[in-house]
Motif scaffolding. Structure first.
Motif: not given
Lengths: 191, 395
Positions: A24-35
């Protein structure tokens, strides 16, 4: 979306809960978010209760401590509902996603959640057996968590599941996990 | 900033350091893996098996042997690295002095972990503080990005002709080593260019110019050797600043001897190493919003310790709470002793010392708030109730 989403995962050793948090963390990297994704480490044994955490934020994540007040609580093993208080510290508008065949309304009563909190259920173990061939509910839970939170695009999530399982497993297992993610997304129920 | 194209990745601290080591491509990497640094060797040996590095790994039978092999390989003229934690570092201790006494620029990834007994695998700084007097340069890292960047800079510092000392890059066990965070890697070619080739001074394998290392030195010359080490360590301060400045120019991330966070006009200051600093920054911001002039000083370079610079940065504060994630039992915490020495020439703030987080005990935002509240109180009264105290501990 809130500025920062904090997720607490409850599972048992061997169910892939930590892997789910990582994917999930890896996927949430999209859009330049921090995880962030991190488990709580104790004596690691198959079947022992464990927690893992995610933070996803538009801003740089600096804090290095467990999540005390999660906005999302994912329970990968329903037997934990009898063992620990998974609702502890959850925000007033928290979202619970539980792996169980039960109706969300029944789980809501059992958890004694606040009216402002949402409860989702999905029979991730059954779906896992049907798609992957064994009770490995993490991928299905990822799909369900994503439906309940809308944290990341499904195409991105599926790509990441493919990417992280692709390094280790045969095509059949990867396909099974992708099917599990999709079914988790489609079959999760709110109540 | 340079023309670096960087990709954001989500990796653990161990993966980040392993990636830096892959890019550094050391000649030899002897190790005896130990939790929580095992992940570094796990990733690195995979790079070796996949042919992604030219490194010869030597899997030895103990950490004492690991450091001995580092010393041999480094004296031979190779670029050498290892990774360890806690008891592993403790077992290396004898050889740590040999490495620095021979002036060998060995790189150690030190994933900080509590020392036994009681047996504990979690993060604190007891191991790193135990090598304080071993003449190793010690860099501390708040997160995976800093651990990676410090590792990339390490050989440039250690191998500099004015320094020639071994270097340890610290990061918190589990809290950083096993947590996934977003960070960026520098492209391979740019790392290669930044680090450059290693030209060993007086390598043993230069067989046309035979020499011996490790000769007996009696009272007639021993002190000269030791003073030379101290001077090399003092030289390291400027080298670290220069290398860090070049790194900032090329890659856009700025590092100093220590990080000053909202410190300029701060009256109430916390001092802490490694990952705790991140949690503290968030709370400093919250107190600033309430009108409290709070700040943080986070040492990056612990040896050589930048006394003058730290003293100047703290001299206008009213109260300073120094947080130690290690103890010198019966004495003050090791970081407190440094800060007290740094502030000593100035009239300076009231100092007090809190020991926290031993054996991996969490430091929560509320714990930080309590410390800031107490520091505000000390600033007001000019007096600390207790100079040294454990926090988040049962009575």
């Amino acid at each position: 979306m809130a500025e920062m989403i904090e997720i607490r995962w409850h599972g048992r050793g061997g169910q892939g809960t930590v892997t789910a948090a990582k994917v999930l963390a890896d996927a949430c990297l999209s859009g330049g978010r921090n995880v962030q994704a991190f488990p709580e480490y104790g004596p690691e044994r198959a079947g022992a209760p464990l927690r893992a955490y995610n933070r996803v934020s538009e801003k740089i994540l600096r804090m290095h401590c467990p999540v005390l007040n999660p906005g999302v609580v994912a329970v990968v093993d329903a037997t934990l509902l009898d063992a620990i208080n998974v609702a502890e510290g959850a925000k007033d508008d928290a979202v619970f996603i539980i792996n169980t065949g039960k109706d969300p309304k029944d789980v809501r009563l059992k958890l004694k959640v606040k009216p402002t909190q949402k409860v989702f259920t999905v029979d991730a173990s059954k779906i896992a057996v049907e798609t992957i061939g064994r009770n490995m509910p993490n991928s299905c839970m990822l799909g369900a968590v994503n439906r309940a939170t809308g944290i990341v695009g499904m195409d991105v999530l599926l790509d990441d599941v493919k990417g992280s399982f692709g390094k280790k497993f045969a095509q059949k297992i990867i396909d099974g996990n992708l099917a599990a993610v999709k079914r988790g997304y489609e079959e999760v129920k709110e109540g | 900033m340079g023309a670096t194209t960087t990709k954001i990745v989500a990796v653990t601290g161990n993966q980040a350091v392993a990636e830096a080591l892959r890019q550094l491509n050391p000649d030899v990497m002897p190790a005896y893996p130990i939790t929580p640094s095992t992940g570094i060797m796990e990733s690195f040996t995979k790079f070796v098996s996949d042919g992604k590095v030219d490194t010869e790994t030597i899997l030895v039978e103990s950490e004492h042997s690991a450091m001995s092999a580092c010393i041999g390989a480094s004296a031979a003229g190779g670029r050498v690295a290892t990774a360890t934690s806690a008891q592993g570092l403790a077992l290396m201790w004898e050889m740590l002095h040999i490495a620095s006494g021979y002036r060998l620029p060995i790189l150690m990834a030190l994933v900080n972990r509590a020392l036994s007994a009681p047996l504990n695998i979690h993060g604190d700084h007891s191991d790193g503080m135990g090598m304080r007097d071993c003449s190793w340069i010690q860099l501390f890292s708040e997160n995976a990005q800093e651990a990676y960047d410090n590792t990339i800079m390490a050989y440039r510092i250690a191998e500099h002709k004015d320094v020639r000392l071994p270097i340890a890059v610290n990061m918190d066990g589990f809290i950083i080593s096993h947590s996934i965070e977003s960070m960026t890697f520098i492209p391979d070619a740019e790392v290669k260019k930044f680090v450059g080739d290693y030209i060993a001074i007086d390598p043993l394998l230069d067989i046309d110019h035979p020499k011996s290392i490790g000769a007996l030195v009696l009272p007639d010359y021993y002190m000269e050797h030791k003073r030379a080490q101290h001077e090399a360590m003092l030289n390291a301060k400027k080298v670290i600043s220069d290398v860090s400045a070049e790194f900032a120019r090329l890659f856009g991330r700025t590092y100093d001897l220590f990080e000053s966070y909202r410190l300029e006009d701060a009256e109430v200051v916390l001092v802490a190493l490694n990952s705790a600093a991140g949690t503290i920054k968030d709370e400093v911001d919250r107190y600033r919003e309430k009108g409290v002039k709070a700040g943080l000083l986070k040492p990056r370079v612990f040896r050589p310790f930048p006394y003058e610079e730290v003293g100047a940065a703290l001299k206008n504060a009213k109260a300073v709470c120094v947080m130690d994630r290690a103890d010198s039992y019966g004495g003050y915490g090791p970081l407190f002793m440094e800060i007290a020495s740094a502030v000593q020439p100035h009239r300076g703030p009231v100092l007090f010392n809190k020991v926290y987080g031993l054996g991996g005990r969490d430091l929560m935002p509320l714990d930080v708030d309590q410390l800031i509240d107490e520091t505000i109180e000390v600033a007001k009264t000019g007096k600390a109730k207790m100079i040294k105290e454990y926090i988040t501990v049962r009575n």
